[in-house]
Design a protein around this motif. Structure first.
Motif, PDB file in Angstrom:
ATOM      1  N   LEU A 220      40.165  21.569  37.187  1.00  0.00           N
ATOM      2  CA  LEU A 220      41.116  22.016  38.202  1.00  0.00           C
ATOM      3  C   LEU A 220      42.338  22.673  37.560  1.00  0.00           C
ATOM      4  O   LEU A 220      42.806  23.725  38.008  1.00  0.00           O
ATOM      5  CB  LEU A 220      41.539  20.814  39.046  1.00  0.00           C
ATOM      6  CG  LEU A 220      41.947  21.075  40.497  1.00  0.00           C
ATOM      7  CD1 LEU A 220      40.811  21.713  41.284  1.00  0.00           C
ATOM      8  CD2 LEU A 220      42.368  19.764  41.161  1.00  0.00           C
ATOM      9  N   ILE A 221      42.847  22.074  36.492  1.00  0.00           N
ATOM     10  CA  ILE A 221      44.008  22.640  35.794  1.00  0.00           C
ATOM     11  C   ILE A 221      43.652  23.979  35.153  1.00  0.00           C
ATOM     12  O   ILE A 221      44.410  24.955  35.227  1.00  0.00           O
ATOM     13  CB  ILE A 221      44.544  21.652  34.737  1.00  0.00           C
ATOM     14  CG1 ILE A 221      45.072  20.388  35.414  1.00  0.00           C
ATOM     15  CG2 ILE A 221      45.652  22.303  33.902  1.00  0.00           C
ATOM     16  CD1 ILE A 221      45.407  19.262  34.446  1.00  0.00           C
ATOM     17  N   LEU A 225      45.346  27.705  35.928  1.00  0.00           N
ATOM     18  CA  LEU A 225      45.915  28.603  34.920  1.00  0.00           C
ATOM     19  C   LEU A 225      45.244  29.979  34.973  1.00  0.00           C
ATOM     20  O   LEU A 225      45.909  31.012  34.855  1.00  0.00           O
ATOM     21  CB  LEU A 225      45.761  27.989  33.526  1.00  0.00           C
ATOM     22  CG  LEU A 225      46.643  26.770  33.220  1.00  0.00           C
ATOM     23  CD1 LEU A 225      46.210  26.112  31.910  1.00  0.00           C
ATOM     24  CD2 LEU A 225      48.108  27.186  33.147  1.00  0.00           C
ATOM     25  N   SER A 226      43.923  29.969  35.161  1.00  0.00           N
ATOM     26  CA  SER A 226      43.179  31.235  35.214  1.00  0.00           C
ATOM     27  C   SER A 226      43.595  32.072  36.422  1.00  0.00           C
ATOM     28  O   SER A 226      43.845  33.274  36.309  1.00  0.00           O
ATOM     29  CB  SER A 226      41.674  30.958  35.258  1.00  0.00           C
ATOM     30  OG  SER A 226      41.244  30.245  34.120  1.00  0.00           O
ATOM     31  N   TRP A 227      43.665  31.432  37.599  1.00  0.00           N
ATOM     32  CA  TRP A 227      44.064  32.153  38.804  1.00  0.00           C
ATOM     33  C   TRP A 227      45.524  32.582  38.741  1.00  0.00           C
ATOM     34  O   TRP A 227      45.891  33.677  39.186  1.00  0.00           O
ATOM     35  CB  TRP A 227      43.825  31.290  40.040  1.00  0.00           C
ATOM     36  CG  TRP A 227      42.412  31.303  40.512  1.00  0.00           C
ATOM     37  CD1 TRP A 227      41.450  30.388  40.223  1.00  0.00           C
ATOM     38  CD2 TRP A 227      41.784  32.281  41.336  1.00  0.00           C
ATOM     39  NE1 TRP A 227      40.265  30.737  40.822  1.00  0.00           N
ATOM     40  CE2 TRP A 227      40.438  31.894  41.516  1.00  0.00           C
ATOM     41  CE3 TRP A 227      42.238  33.446  41.952  1.00  0.00           C
ATOM     42  CZ2 TRP A 227      39.541  32.628  42.282  1.00  0.00           C
ATOM     43  CZ3 TRP A 227      41.333  34.180  42.726  1.00  0.00           C
ATOM     44  CH2 TRP A 227      40.012  33.769  42.876  1.00  0.00           C
ATOM     45  N   GLY A 228      46.378  31.706  38.200  1.00  0.00           N
ATOM     46  CA  GLY A 228      47.793  32.052  38.075  1.00  0.00           C
ATOM     47  C   GLY A 228      47.989  33.280  37.220  1.00  0.00           C
ATOM     48  O   GLY A 228      48.803  34.165  37.538  1.00  0.00           O
ATOM     49  N   PRO A 285      36.671  34.431  32.827  1.00  0.00           N
ATOM     50  CA  PRO A 285      37.687  35.112  33.639  1.00  0.00           C
ATOM     51  C   PRO A 285      39.022  35.270  32.928  1.00  0.00           C
ATOM     52  O   PRO A 285      39.583  36.377  32.882  1.00  0.00           O
ATOM     53  CB  PRO A 285      37.802  34.203  34.870  1.00  0.00           C
ATOM     54  CG  PRO A 285      36.460  33.567  34.983  1.00  0.00           C
ATOM     55  CD  PRO A 285      36.032  33.329  33.575  1.00  0.00           C
ATOM     56  N   ALA A 286      39.550  34.181  32.357  1.00  0.00           N
ATOM     57  CA  ALA A 286      40.834  34.266  31.661  1.00  0.00           C
ATOM     58  C   ALA A 286      40.735  35.175  30.437  1.00  0.00           C
ATOM     59  O   ALA A 286      41.660  35.954  30.156  1.00  0.00           O
ATOM     60  CB  ALA A 286      41.300  32.867  31.252  1.00  0.00           C
ATOM     61  N   ALA A 380      46.736  30.119  27.809  1.00  0.00           N
ATOM     62  CA  ALA A 380      46.758  28.668  28.034  1.00  0.00           C
ATOM     63  C   ALA A 380      45.438  28.199  28.643  1.00  0.00           C
ATOM     64  O   ALA A 380      44.907  27.135  28.272  1.00  0.00           O
ATOM     65  CB  ALA A 380      47.932  28.299  28.931  1.00  0.00           C
ATOM     66  N   ALA A 381      44.891  28.977  29.574  1.00  0.00           N
ATOM     67  CA  ALA A 381      43.615  28.623  30.202  1.00  0.00           C
ATOM     68  C   ALA A 381      42.484  28.607  29.179  1.00  0.00           C
ATOM     69  O   ALA A 381      41.657  27.687  29.153  1.00  0.00           O
ATOM     70  CB  ALA A 381      43.299  29.607  31.322  1.00  0.00           C
TER      71      ALA A 381
END
Length: 395
Positions: A220-221, A225-228, A285-286, A380-381
């Motif tokens: 979830l975290i 981070l990826s979506w953010g 993705p990230a 970070a992700a």
């Protein structure tokens, strides 16, 4: 198994692909409605007497209400038939579009966007769980890819057409143009979705139970981070293309069309690649979208380079959703609605914070600072995800 649960099993359709298609159209309209301000950010700001950073908060406010709705919807809906919950959220989207299109002030615009957020949170909380009931288990990745094909359609046509038509007729007319499509989708839901009764009410304890699982909490975290990272950049893509790449409305529409059309490639790839272990794909993705953002930051002054990196970003954008929702369907299959609520809350919180942070960096520093913030979140992700194995349910 209870009699009610047995009844649900007996009534479950083998494969309701018409209903999946109806949900795909709803996804297209949700994505178009939620992110249309990205392609219309500048004229909306001018028309409402606000800064571009402030107008970007039209996305963040929908995210705020989506977070609240996603956490409450499965509890508030109780044992209501999920078909009619989805119909109600689609009706709410229609009302939101009317309010935004007719908004006489920035405050009314934000009210309309808040209603859209409730729709977003409600729909996405239930979407994956509903897909898992519409098709056999082996077809879930395919059905998710088909549903997120709606995202590719919205990405391919909504933003560039919205930008182009906004330049010709005005931004309000773009939102008015979406309303008849959503009305048609509302009727399609009523006709195509089978009855989806639920025998068990989800509650907060189910969500807390999921959060106590280390693999789910870590995932979830990482998802946040990826979506953010993605939406810190994407929300303010138009100012970047105008200020750095130097394109006008026509050039902007073409570049957004390239980004959107690349999404079909991502949907095609997701349908074919996500057949086995999902762990190796979680950091893609990230990694890919963060890399594309670096490319734009370094070479975005060139229209050709901008088009290339936007195509890469767009292809991964649609694959992004399928990857993480497939992860959820396989690693929280015992509580899909609760997991859906937490996933939507996490994603919408990330979109909200990304829009807020990006807007602050844009207004106080520069558009380059906004993109750097996006890259930091992507890094970070990637570090958190690693090889992805720590985010899989123990066998």
């Amino acid at each position: 198994m209870t009699a009610a649960a047995l009844a649900i099993e007996e009534n479950r359709p083998t494969a309701a692909w018409g209903a999946v298609m109806s949900m795909a159209l709803c996804v297209a309209m949700l994505i178009a409605s939620e992110f249309m301000p990205v392609s219309l950010l500048t004229p909306m700001a001018h028309g409402l007497g606000a800064t571009e950073g402030q107008t970007g908060q039209a996305i963040s406010v929908s995210g705020l209400f989506a977070v609240a709705a996603s956490l409450l919807i499965t509890t508030a809906a109780g044992t209501l038939n999920r078909k009619w919950v989805l119909v109600a959220t689609t009706a709410l989207m229609l009302l939101s579009l009317v309010l935004v299109a007719a908004a006489p002030s920035f405050a009314v615009l934000m009210i309309g966007r808040a209603l859209l957020g409730i729709c977003i949170g409600g729909f996405w909380s239930l979407a994956t769980a509903v897909i898992m009931r519409l098709v056999p288990q082996d077809d879930v990745p395919k059905a998710l890819a088909l549903m997120f094909g709606g995202q590719a359609i919205a990405g391919a046509f909504a933003a560039p057409i919205g930008s182009y038509l906004g330049g010709l007729f005005g931004w309000r007319e773009v939102f008015w143009a979406l309303t008849p499509i959503v009305a048609i989708n509302l009727v399609w839901h009523v006709v195509a979705l089978p009855s989806l009764p639920t025998a068990q009410k989800q509650d907060v304890r189910t969500m807390l139970g999921l959060l106590k699982r280390p693999y789910f909490r870590r995932g979830l975290i990482a998802c946040m981070l990826s979506w953010g990272s993605a939406f810190t950049m994407f929300t303010y893509l138009r100012p970047f293309l105008e200020q750095v790449t130097g394109v006008g409305v026509t050039g902007l529409s073409i570049l957004l069309l390239i980004l959107g059309c690349a999404g079909f490639l991502g949907t095609w790839a997701a349908d074919r690649l996500l057949t086995g272990n999902v762990a190796p794909f979680l950091k893609l993705p990230a990694l890919v979208m963060g890399g594309a953002t670096i490319g734009l930051l370094l070479l975005g002054f060139s229209v050709i380079a901008a088009a290339l990196f936007m195509a890469i970003w767009g292809a991964m954008n649609t694959m992004f959703s399928v990857i993480w929702m497939t992860w959820m369907s396989r690693n929280a299959d015992d509580a899909p609605e609760a997991a859906g609520s937490l996933m939507v809350a996490a994603i919408q919180t990330s979109i909200l914070l990304g829009a807020v942070m990006g807007g602050m960096l844009l207004d106080s520093l520069s558009i380059q600072a906004t993109f750097i913030g996006s890259i930091v979140l992507a890094a970070a992700a990637i570090l958190l995800i690693g090889n992805g194995r720590k985010m899989l349910k123990p066998e």
